[in-house]
Design a protein around this motif. Sequence first.
Motif, mmCIF file in Angstrom:
data_model
loop_
_atom_site.group_PDB
_atom_site.id
_atom_site.type_symbol
_atom_site.label_atom_id
_atom_site.label_comp_id
_atom_site.label_asym_id
_atom_site.label_seq_id
_atom_site.Cartn_x
_atom_site.Cartn_y
_atom_site.Cartn_z
ATOM 1 N N VAL A 51 0.727 -1.227 0.058
ATOM 2 C CA VAL A 51 0.014 0.073 -0.050
ATOM 3 C C VAL A 51 0.818 1.127 0.078
ATOM 4 N N TYR A 52 1.852 1.225 0.959
ATOM 5 C CA TYR A 52 2.931 2.389 0.906
ATOM 6 C C TYR A 52 3.556 2.348 -0.540
ATOM 7 N N ALA A 53 4.110 1.682 -1.078
ATOM 8 C CA ALA A 53 4.776 1.771 -2.333
ATOM 9 C C ALA A 53 3.942 2.392 -3.345
ATOM 10 N N SER A 54 2.613 1.687 -3.497
ATOM 11 C CA SER A 54 1.600 2.048 -4.618
ATOM 12 C C SER A 54 1.117 3.548 -4.342
ATOM 13 N N ALA A 55 0.722 3.660 -3.032
ATOM 14 C CA ALA A 55 0.202 5.085 -2.710
ATOM 15 C C ALA A 55 1.424 6.135 -3.089
ATOM 16 N N THR A 56 2.636 5.802 -2.607
ATOM 17 C CA THR A 56 3.420 6.981 -2.910
ATOM 18 C C THR A 56 4.135 7.067 -3.996
ATOM 19 N N ALA A 57 4.078 6.006 -4.856
ATOM 20 C CA ALA A 57 4.709 5.994 -6.292
ATOM 21 C C ALA A 57 3.926 6.830 -7.041
ATOM 22 N N ALA A 58 2.451 6.908 -6.933
ATOM 23 C CA ALA A 58 1.819 7.553 -8.069
ATOM 24 C C ALA A 58 1.856 9.059 -7.614
ATOM 25 N N ALA A 59 1.968 9.505 -6.451
ATOM 26 C CA ALA A 59 2.348 10.938 -5.923
ATOM 27 C C ALA A 59 3.423 11.224 -6.406
ATOM 28 N N GLY A 60 4.489 10.342 -6.153
ATOM 29 C CA GLY A 60 6.023 10.693 -6.356
ATOM 30 C C GLY A 60 6.144 11.040 -7.920
ATOM 31 N N GLU A 61 5.501 10.516 -8.551
ATOM 32 C CA GLU A 61 5.589 10.682 -10.570
ATOM 33 C C GLU A 61 5.356 12.132 -10.501
ATOM 34 N N LYS A 62 4.016 12.669 -9.826
ATOM 35 C CA LYS A 62 3.723 14.050 -10.016
ATOM 36 C C LYS A 62 4.880 15.140 -9.474
ATOM 37 N N LYS A 103 1.623 31.754 -7.902
ATOM 38 C CA LYS A 103 2.634 30.637 -7.906
ATOM 39 C C LYS A 103 1.463 29.304 -7.761
ATOM 40 N N SER A 104 1.989 28.097 -8.145
ATOM 41 C CA SER A 104 1.164 27.009 -8.120
ATOM 42 C C SER A 104 1.842 26.008 -7.061
ATOM 43 N N PHE A 105 0.888 25.063 -6.386
ATOM 44 C CA PHE A 105 1.524 24.291 -5.376
ATOM 45 C C PHE A 105 1.107 22.927 -5.716
ATOM 46 N N LEU A 106 1.930 22.024 -5.281
ATOM 47 C CA LEU A 106 1.622 20.697 -5.367
ATOM 48 C C LEU A 106 1.822 19.906 -4.020
ATOM 49 N N VAL A 107 0.763 19.333 -3.546
ATOM 50 C CA VAL A 107 0.934 18.832 -2.024
ATOM 51 C C VAL A 107 0.442 17.462 -2.021
ATOM 52 N N GLN A 108 1.385 16.588 -1.306
ATOM 53 C CA GLN A 108 1.297 15.199 -1.178
ATOM 54 C C GLN A 108 0.555 15.114 0.242
ATOM 55 N N VAL A 109 -0.871 14.399 0.040
ATOM 56 C CA VAL A 109 -1.606 14.366 1.517
ATOM 57 C C VAL A 109 -1.548 12.747 1.815
ATOM 58 N N ASN A 110 -1.212 12.336 2.958
ATOM 59 C CA ASN A 110 -1.303 11.031 3.445
ATOM 60 C C ASN A 110 -2.264 10.765 4.196
ATOM 61 N N PHE A 111 -3.187 9.647 3.702
ATOM 62 C CA PHE A 111 -4.326 9.101 4.586
ATOM 63 C C PHE A 111 -4.149 7.940 5.488
ATOM 64 N N ASP A 120 -3.322 5.468 2.229
ATOM 65 C CA ASP A 120 -3.333 6.025 0.891
ATOM 66 C C ASP A 120 -2.319 7.206 0.978
ATOM 67 N N ALA A 121 -2.369 7.655 -0.228
ATOM 68 C CA ALA A 121 -1.671 9.019 -0.442
ATOM 69 C C ALA A 121 -2.012 9.705 -1.902
ATOM 70 N N VAL A 122 -2.459 10.855 -1.784
ATOM 71 C CA VAL A 122 -2.713 11.515 -3.118
ATOM 72 C C VAL A 122 -2.050 12.982 -3.322
ATOM 73 N N ALA A 123 -1.843 13.218 -4.582
ATOM 74 C CA ALA A 123 -1.138 14.576 -5.068
ATOM 75 C C ALA A 123 -2.061 15.721 -5.417
ATOM 76 N N VAL A 153 0.234 16.288 5.783
ATOM 77 C CA VAL A 153 0.950 16.912 4.637
ATOM 78 C C VAL A 153 2.324 16.223 4.776
ATOM 79 N N ALA A 154 2.421 15.161 3.642
ATOM 80 C CA ALA A 154 3.855 14.532 3.635
ATOM 81 C C ALA A 154 5.025 15.433 2.973
ATOM 82 N N ARG A 155 4.621 16.337 1.812
ATOM 83 C CA ARG A 155 5.559 17.133 1.264
ATOM 84 C C ARG A 155 4.626 18.140 0.418
ATOM 85 N N ALA A 156 5.355 19.257 0.165
ATOM 86 C CA ALA A 156 4.609 20.320 -0.697
ATOM 87 C C ALA A 156 5.651 21.287 -1.349
#
Length: 159
Positions: A51-62, A103-111, A120-123, A153-156
């Motif tokens: 779950v961690y790998a899948s969720a963070t991989a998709a967000a990481g691509e962004k 400016k624009s922002f990209l935020v990774q939110v961890n659930f 789960d994680a989303v960007a 907030v995992a990262r922004a």
Amino acid sequence: MTGYRTYRAPTAVVALAALAALTSLTGCSDDDTPSSVASKAASVASRATDVYASATAAAGEKFDEVKSGVDVKDDVTLGAPDTGSDGRTTVEVTVRNTAGSQKSFLVQVNFKDGGGDLADAVAVTVSDVPAGGTKKATARSNRDLSGDGTTEVARAVRY
């Protein structure tokens, strides 16, 4: 001979603690063997890793697509998570632009689930935030996360 005992004592303590832990874990199972408990624990750990790998991989691509981004995790706040009737959890994301231009922002939110494990994680992209202003967006989980949980907030980055 004294040195020999010094090394065996910690090993015995660790073995007893492990046996006690396995014994307590088997109380809720139809299959009470220590090997089945160890197997179930390994399976749960494996699923959590997947779950961690899948969720963070998709967000990481962004995040890989953002060039010259500035770390602004402290400029992002989250509202209270809310789980809808569909089982998906949403949370309001607020970004604050401290830059002197739009400016624009990209935020990774961890659930996280009730136990604090990543579920789960989303960007989320928040575009066109005015200089010195704030803007809101909504992060929505990809999976059914019914039950109690938290968000972070995992990262922004601001770009």
